[in-house]
Enzyme design. Structure first.
Site, PDB file in Angstrom:
ATOM      1  N   SER A 298       0.825  -1.202   0.000  1.00 28.92           N
ATOM      2  CA  SER A 298       0.000   0.000   0.000  1.00 28.92           C
ATOM      3  C   SER A 298       0.863   1.258   0.000  1.00 28.92           C
ATOM      4  O   SER A 298       1.893   1.333   0.682  1.00 28.92           O
ATOM      5  CB  SER A 298      -0.882  -0.025   1.249  1.00 28.92           C
ATOM      6  OG  SER A 298      -1.573   1.194   1.365  1.00 28.92           O
ATOM      7  N   LYS A 322      -3.608   2.402  -2.107  1.00 27.71           N
ATOM      8  CA  LYS A 322      -3.214   3.426  -1.136  1.00 27.71           C
ATOM      9  C   LYS A 322      -4.208   3.381   0.029  1.00 27.71           C
ATOM     10  O   LYS A 322      -5.374   3.017  -0.151  1.00 27.71           O
ATOM     11  CB  LYS A 322      -3.243   4.802  -1.835  1.00 27.71           C
ATOM     12  CG  LYS A 322      -3.035   5.993  -0.925  1.00 27.71           C
ATOM     13  CD  LYS A 322      -1.635   6.031  -0.360  1.00 27.71           C
ATOM     14  CE  LYS A 322      -1.498   7.083   0.747  1.00 27.71           C
ATOM     15  NZ  LYS A 322      -0.322   6.847   1.602  1.00 27.71           N
ATOM     16  N   GLY A 323      -3.751   3.731   1.225  1.00 27.35           N
ATOM     17  CA  GLY A 323      -4.626   3.764   2.392  1.00 27.35           C
ATOM     18  C   GLY A 323      -5.869   4.608   2.131  1.00 27.35           C
ATOM     19  O   GLY A 323      -5.757   5.764   1.713  1.00 27.35           O
ATOM     20  N   ASN A 346       8.623   8.805   5.178  1.00 29.23           N
ATOM     21  CA  ASN A 346       7.500   9.492   4.549  1.00 29.23           C
ATOM     22  C   ASN A 346       6.535  10.022   5.588  1.00 29.23           C
ATOM     23  O   ASN A 346       6.389   9.473   6.682  1.00 29.23           O
ATOM     24  CB  ASN A 346       6.761   8.579   3.555  1.00 29.23           C
ATOM     25  CG  ASN A 346       5.638   7.791   4.198  1.00 29.23           C
ATOM     26  OD1 ASN A 346       4.553   8.322   4.450  1.00 29.23           O
ATOM     27  ND2 ASN A 346       5.881   6.521   4.489  1.00 29.23           N
ATOM     28  N   CYS A 406      -0.591   3.380  10.325  1.00 24.12           N
ATOM     29  CA  CYS A 406      -0.040   4.582   9.690  1.00 24.12           C
ATOM     30  C   CYS A 406       0.442   5.546  10.780  1.00 24.12           C
ATOM     31  O   CYS A 406      -0.348   5.962  11.629  1.00 24.12           O
ATOM     32  CB  CYS A 406      -1.090   5.271   8.817  1.00 24.12           C
ATOM     33  SG  CYS A 406      -0.495   6.869   8.204  1.00 24.12           S
ATOM     34  N   LYS A 442      -2.943  -4.945   9.116  1.00 24.98           N
ATOM     35  CA  LYS A 442      -1.550  -4.506   8.908  1.00 24.98           C
ATOM     36  C   LYS A 442      -1.030  -3.844  10.180  1.00 24.98           C
ATOM     37  O   LYS A 442      -1.573  -2.836  10.642  1.00 24.98           O
ATOM     38  CB  LYS A 442      -1.484  -3.522   7.734  1.00 24.98           C
ATOM     39  CG  LYS A 442      -0.065  -3.083   7.394  1.00 24.98           C
ATOM     40  CD  LYS A 442      -0.039  -2.353   6.063  1.00 24.98           C
ATOM     41  CE  LYS A 442       1.346  -1.905   5.671  1.00 24.98           C
ATOM     42  NZ  LYS A 442       1.379  -1.233   4.383  1.00 24.98           N
ATOM     43  N   THR A 470       5.609   1.186   8.495  1.00 25.68           N
ATOM     44  CA  THR A 470       6.866   1.919   8.672  1.00 25.68           C
ATOM     45  C   THR A 470       7.252   2.102  10.142  1.00 25.68           C
ATOM     46  O   THR A 470       6.418   2.069  11.038  1.00 25.68           O
ATOM     47  CB  THR A 470       6.769   3.306   8.019  1.00 25.68           C
ATOM     48  OG1 THR A 470       5.588   3.939   8.532  1.00 25.68           O
ATOM     49  CG2 THR A 470       6.676   3.205   6.522  1.00 25.68           C
ATOM     50  N   GLY A 494      12.199   0.819   3.658  1.00 27.11           N
ATOM     51  CA  GLY A 494      13.378   0.557   2.828  1.00 27.11           C
ATOM     52  C   GLY A 494      14.333  -0.405   3.502  1.00 27.11           C
ATOM     53  O   GLY A 494      14.056  -0.910   4.595  1.00 27.11           O
TER      54      GLY A 494
END
Ligand code: SIN
Length: 588
Positions: A298, A322-323, A346, A406, A442, A470, A494
């Protein structure tokens, strides 16, 4: 080469010559300025080397093959480099005119023999340091044994009494390995004063054993992974009868009599396929079949169409949108992306068109594609999650990924995912709102106990879990003396986060495996996956599928390569299906 003390330098050196001497073996000559008072390189020493530029952090230890003083203040050093991984791979691509970072010379050296003749043994790339040592001996005072898999290299300066080559495939010299040409009997008959050896561990263990039996002193040049080469990192210690010794600072040359060799390695695991059948990459999660285990994560692949021109979208296993939130969101103001040496931070802030718009415009495009369409659902409160889930449940979307991770929104998002109770509450509510739509939840790596959150959402009705979203991170603009992001904290993804993500997937699968089979749910791994090897690691840790995110920004074709790479790996290792691969690295 004199035997006085030598001192290491840290410098940038020019590659003055480069050539391939065998398949995967490159000879590099590098030249560097030797500061005043620094003594010459001694036989057996090595350098820490790194190509410039390099994608690796650390230098690699490489033995000196040949060294000479070109002018009083310039040394030229030859290395034979075997391509083993990224660092040596980069060194093997260098041409004359390239550059290396160089630290050295480091380590001790082979002691000069007390009496001759001596026996020198090199196995594969281990020929390099012993060939360098041979050069320091009088001609024809030694016998040289060189063992290779195929062909030979590194022998051009050998002036031995006898030079015996063995190859596994018989392409040069005697077909076979060292025991075919060097035994206890040979050592006794030739009356060697000492044996010097470098090569693969089983060969060194053999040399040590026959020398012990023949009562001949032997000196072994040992190899180990190391970070510094200076004796500080303690990453390269080897076990000896005198306790741990650092391969770099106490070695690399050790009397064979003190080296303790590790027990033989466990046999490499293989799959059950012996008939060369094509591996099956498909996977079924919560009743939904994916053609392969690679899913676009996502927020990194839009709604599939964005990459339509560039990537082979149809080859993917799945695509996460995307969310999405009930109402459209403009996202965060200020800086939204910040690159770090091994990742991206991000703070998009869930910019999206809203679920009604998604259903009307983006979802039909996603459903028209072959990969499984997954709607990533976010919200600011349980009510908005529920309303969004109800709307999605009224469509053909085959799966929902509930985003409670998120880190970039003030209300909702990660706030729900940090605590097992709130995570369970929102999962139960969404489960009720979309009772027939398979539900992935998630998770955030920022929860104090991620495994506890996972089990809370499992018991609240999740069909599968994806992790990790993240990692909360900060960047600071030193010119402004201010955080880079308006919200201060943002989300790091990453390669930097891959080992952390892998550990969490491993831990979760391990705890899942302790449950009765009927209570277990699949785990989808993500976080820093950029190569097929990364994906295989996650699957071997127990992931049923993987998501790839940040890597796509750098290489839009990376998911295609990951799918191909997994298939090739399975074919090579005889894995018939992903079931055979999944969890193969779990130890319990
Ligand atoms: C964002 O939109 O800020 C990132 C989305 C996420 O982390 O789930």
């Amino acid at each position: 080469m004199a035997c006085s003390e030598s001192h290491p330098v840290y410098t940038h050196a020019a590659v003055t010559a480069a050539s391939n001497v065998a398949s995967g073996v490159r000879k590099l000559t590098v030249s560097y300025s030797v500061p005043d008072g620094v003594s010459p390189i001694r036989p057996g020493q090595f350098f820490m080397l790194k190509a410039e530029p390099s994608g690796t952090l650390l230098c690699r230890p490489i033995s000196v093959y040949h060294a000479e003083t070109v002018t009083p203040d310039t040394a030229a050093v030859e290395f034979l480099i075997l391509k083993k991984g990224t660092g040596t791979g980069e060194l093997c691509t260098l041409e004359a005119g390239g550059a290396v970072t160089l630290i050295g010379p480091v380590g001790n050296s082979f002691p000069q023999p007390e009496r001759g003749p001596v026996c020198i043994v090199g196995g594969g790339i281990g020929v390099a340091p012993v060939a360098g040592f041979a050069e320091s001996l009088e001609k024809e005072t030694y016998d040289f044994y060189a063992c290779f898999k195929t062909g030979s290299y590194g022998l051009e300066r050998i002036s031995a009494r006898t030079l015996t080559v063995t190859t596994d495939d018989g392409s040069r010299g005697v077909k076979g390995m060292l025991p075919a040409v060097l035994t206890v009997r040979t050592l006794r008959e030739k009356n060697y004063g000492a044996v010097y050896a470098c090569g693969p561990e089983p060969m060194l263990a053999y040399v040590r054993d026959i020398c012990a039996e023949a009562d001949v002193p032997c000196y072994l040049s040992m190899e180990a992974r190391m970070a510094c080469g200076m004796g500080a990192c303690l990453g390269c210690t080897i076990a000896t009868t005198e306790g741990n010794k650092r391969c770099c600072a106490d070695g690399p040359v050790f009397p064979g009599s003190i080296v303790r060799f590790p027990l033989p390695q466990e046999a490499t695991r293989r799959g059950s396929c012996t008939d060369g059948a094509e591996p099956d990459l498909s996977v079924t999660i919560a009743g939904v079949r994916f053609a392969n285990p690679v899913i676009a994560a996502s927020g990194t692949f839009g709604y599939g169409g964005e990459y339509g021109e560039l990537a082979d979208v149809q080859s993917l296993g799945g695509i996460c949108s995307k969310g999405l939130t009930l109402e459209g969101r403009p996202g965060n103001s200020g800086v939204r992306l910040h690159e770090t040496p091994a990742g991206v931070i991000n703070s998009i802030g869930l910019e999206n068109p809203g679920i009604p718009h998604f259903i009307a415009h983006e979802l039909p495009q996603m459903l028209a594609l072959k990969p499984v369409a997954i709607a990533n659902l976010s919200g600011s409160s349980i009510e908005t999650y529920v309303k969004g889930a109800q709307l999605l449940a009224g469509t053909d979307v085959p799966m929902i990924e509930l985003n409670i991770s998120c880190p970039n929104v003030k209300a909702g998002g990660m706030a729900f995912g940090l605590d097992p109770c709130s995570a369970a509450d929102v999962t139960a509510a969404v489960r009720k709102a979309a009772p027939r739509t398979p539900l992935i939840v998630k998770l955030s790596p920022n929860a104090p106990d991620v495994v506890a959150v996972a089990h809370a959402v499992r018991t609240a009705g999740a069909d599968a879990i994806s992790l990790i979203n993240t990692v909360q991170a900060i960047a600071i603009d030193i010119e402004k003396a201010r955080p880079v992001f308006a919200n201060v904290r943002a989300g790091l993804s990453g390669p930097a986060v891959k080992p952390l993500a892998l550990r969490l997937v491993y831990d979760l699968v391990q705890s899942m495996n302790r449950l009765p089979q009927r209570e277990r749910i699949p785990v989808i791994g993500l976080g820093g996956i950029a190569t097929w090897q990364d994906a295989v690691e996650f699957i071997m840790a127990g992931a049923s599928a993987v998501q790839v995110g940040t890597a796509t920004f750098a290489d839009p074709l990376c998911m295609k390569h990951i799918i191909e790479g997994i298939g090739n790996f399975m074919r090579r290792k005889g894995y018939r299906s992903l079931d055979e691969l999944r969890g193969a690295a779990q130890t319990e």
